[in-house]
Enzyme design. Structure first.
Site, short mmCIF file in Angstrom:
data_model
loop_
_atom_site.label_atom_id
_atom_site.label_comp_id
_atom_site.label_asym_id
_atom_site.label_seq_id
_atom_site.Cartn_x
_atom_site.Cartn_y
_atom_site.Cartn_z
N ASP A 227 -61.22 -100.87 -44.17
CA ASP A 227 -59.21 -101.56 -44.32
C ASP A 227 -59.16 -102.85 -44.79
O ASP A 227 -60.05 -103.92 -44.78
CB ASP A 227 -58.71 -100.93 -43.40
CG ASP A 227 -58.86 -101.62 -42.02
OD1 ASP A 227 -60.44 -101.99 -41.67
OD2 ASP A 227 -58.64 -101.84 -40.98
N GLU B 23 -60.13 -100.85 -38.56
CA GLU B 23 -60.18 -101.54 -37.60
C GLU B 23 -59.06 -102.75 -37.63
O GLU B 23 -59.06 -102.82 -36.23
CB GLU B 23 -61.40 -102.34 -38.54
CG GLU B 23 -62.09 -103.38 -37.33
CD GLU B 23 -60.93 -105.11 -36.96
OE1 GLU B 23 -61.32 -105.40 -36.48
OE2 GLU B 23 -60.28 -105.07 -38.46
N GLU B 24 -58.17 -103.19 -38.51
CA GLU B 24 -57.28 -103.93 -38.67
C GLU B 24 -56.46 -103.25 -36.95
O GLU B 24 -55.43 -104.36 -36.60
CB GLU B 24 -56.54 -104.60 -39.70
CG GLU B 24 -57.30 -105.07 -40.75
CD GLU B 24 -58.03 -106.25 -40.54
OE1 GLU B 24 -57.35 -106.75 -39.59
OE2 GLU B 24 -59.12 -107.26 -40.67
#
Length: 418
Positions: free
Chosen positions: A82, A149-150
């Site tokens: 991402d 992940e963010e």
């Protein structure tokens, strides 16, 4: 006499132009967390082309590739898919101009401002190199491309979607990330490396009224201000002096007019810690301070607490990290070293923790050497673009090559025949 890693990396220069093109294209076409559909399809196609057994759609858009190569250990290497909701300002010819609607329906720009595009370019090239020289290693190689992940959700979503019923349970899990440092360098840190992070939304209530008659109101703006001030004591008076911790109030919203006392105020804060004990002490103190200030202000309603996101501590296994550090020293020489604890956060550890296996997460430098040394001499290192900056753009080389070589060296620390 050449080593296994030299034999495997001998093919890198032939792959380098294609790797750089793939990176540029990924950078130019970023996708937000939970929206990484095209990115996932592209990495999956590359893995299939190299003979990996590929599964897509794990935890939404997650991708895994498994390459079995005889008996031996199983090594999992992970990277992210991402990008971030930022408008890029690098001016690069391949800069992102993408805009999309986010999860809240707002139109936002999208930018790979954290290096995930480089991580993917390194991982897919590593996979190609390893697949081409199976005579140099034994065991099973797993590549894992994680979504979201963010937002701190993707790792757990892959686990919850039956990740370890779809792929072999590894003996070790490895990951890397671009972090501040000179491009071409690699660094490890045993033990707690990246902090736990918790973001909390707090709503406190007052009683609205006219700004000219404050005696008839309970002012949530003053209440929120007192909370912000008092929260500064969490690190200085609740956390032990030897511990590292951070509390930041990054957002405070209340009211619409200068002469109207509003009915409520909303604060959003972020806290960082390195141990479960410290984290709990901080959370307890935050709740205690907020409730006490509400009581002191005569708030007519209890405050509300909402967790926005949470990241665990990245706590590198000492033995696994020592093994990786030894491999890096042998391959990179003076370009390999150690890195101190970082107050950034990651959700990677949820994957190896779910499988109860050790892990090592290391750093790759991303700043041009001359620019870094000049800024260091001038005392302006803080002025250099870093992760999550709209000006973030690492030099293609030696960054891509270093990231690729580090993945190969890390994997071979277990997979090289002895």
């Amino acid at each position: 006499m050449t080593s296994g890693i030299d034999e495997i990396l001998a093919g890198y220069e032939n792959l380098r132009p294609g790797q750089e093109d793939f990176y540029r294209d990924l950078h130019q076409h970023p996708e937000l967390s939970h929206q990484e559909h095209q990115t996932a399809r592209r990495v999956a196609g590359r893995l299939r082309g190299d003979g990996f057994t590929v599964q897509e759609g794990i935890g939404g858009t997650g991708v895994t590739g498994v390459l079995a190569n005889g008996s031996g250990p199983t090594v999992l290497l992970r990277c992210e898919l991402d990008a971030l909701p930022l408008r890029e300002t690098t001016g690069a010819p391949f800069a992102s101009t993408v805009t999309v609607k986010d999860a809240q329906g707002q139109e936002v720009s999208v930018d790979h401002a954290c290096g995930h595009d480089m991580h993917m370019a390194c991982m897919t090239t590593m996979a190609t190199l390893m697949a081409a020289r199976r005579d140099q290693w034994n065991g099973t190689l797993i590549t894992l491309f994680q979504p979201a992940e963010e937002t701190g959700e993707g790792a757990q979503e892959m686990v919850d979607d039956g990740l370890f019923t779809r792929i072999p349970v590894p003996d070790v899990a490895l990951a890397q990330h671009l972090l501040p440092g000179i491009a071409g360098t690699v660094a490890t840190c045993p033990g707690p490396f990246m902090s736990a992070a918790d973001s909390i939304r707090i709503t406190v209530y007052g009683r609205g009224g006219h700004g000219s008659m404050p005696q008839h109101a309970v002012d949530p703006v003053v209440l929120a201000a007192m909370i912000v001030v008092r929260l500064q004591t969490v690190v200085s008076r609740v956390v032990a002096p030897g511990d590292t911790a951070v509390v930041t109030v990054g957002s405070l919203h209340a009211g619409t007019r200068s002469n109207v006392i509003p009915g409520h105020a909303v604060l959003e804060l972020n806290m960082r810690s390195y141990s479960a004990v410290t984290r709990q002490r901080m959370l307890d103190a935050i709740h205690r301070i907020v409730r006490a200030e509400c009581e002191a202000s005569g708030s007519p309603k209890d405050p509300e607490f909402e967790t926005i996101f949470t990241f665990p501590v990245t706590d590198n296994d000492a033995a696994a990290t020592g093994r990786v550090a030894k491999a890096f020293a042998a391959h990179f020489g003076d370009l390999a070293g150690e890195i101190p604890r970082q107050t950034v956060s990651e959700d990677f550890s949820k994957i190896p923790d779910a499988a109860h296996v050790p892990y090592c997460y290391w750093a790759i430098g991303f700043t041009d050497k001359q620019a870094y040394l000049a800024a260091e001499k001038a005392g302006t290192l803080d002025d250099l673009p870093t992760n999550h900056s709209p000006a973030f753009l690492p030099p293609l080389q030696p960054t891509l090559r270093t990231g690729t070589e580090a993945l190969v060296a890390g994997a071979l620390a277990w997979l090289a025949p002895h």
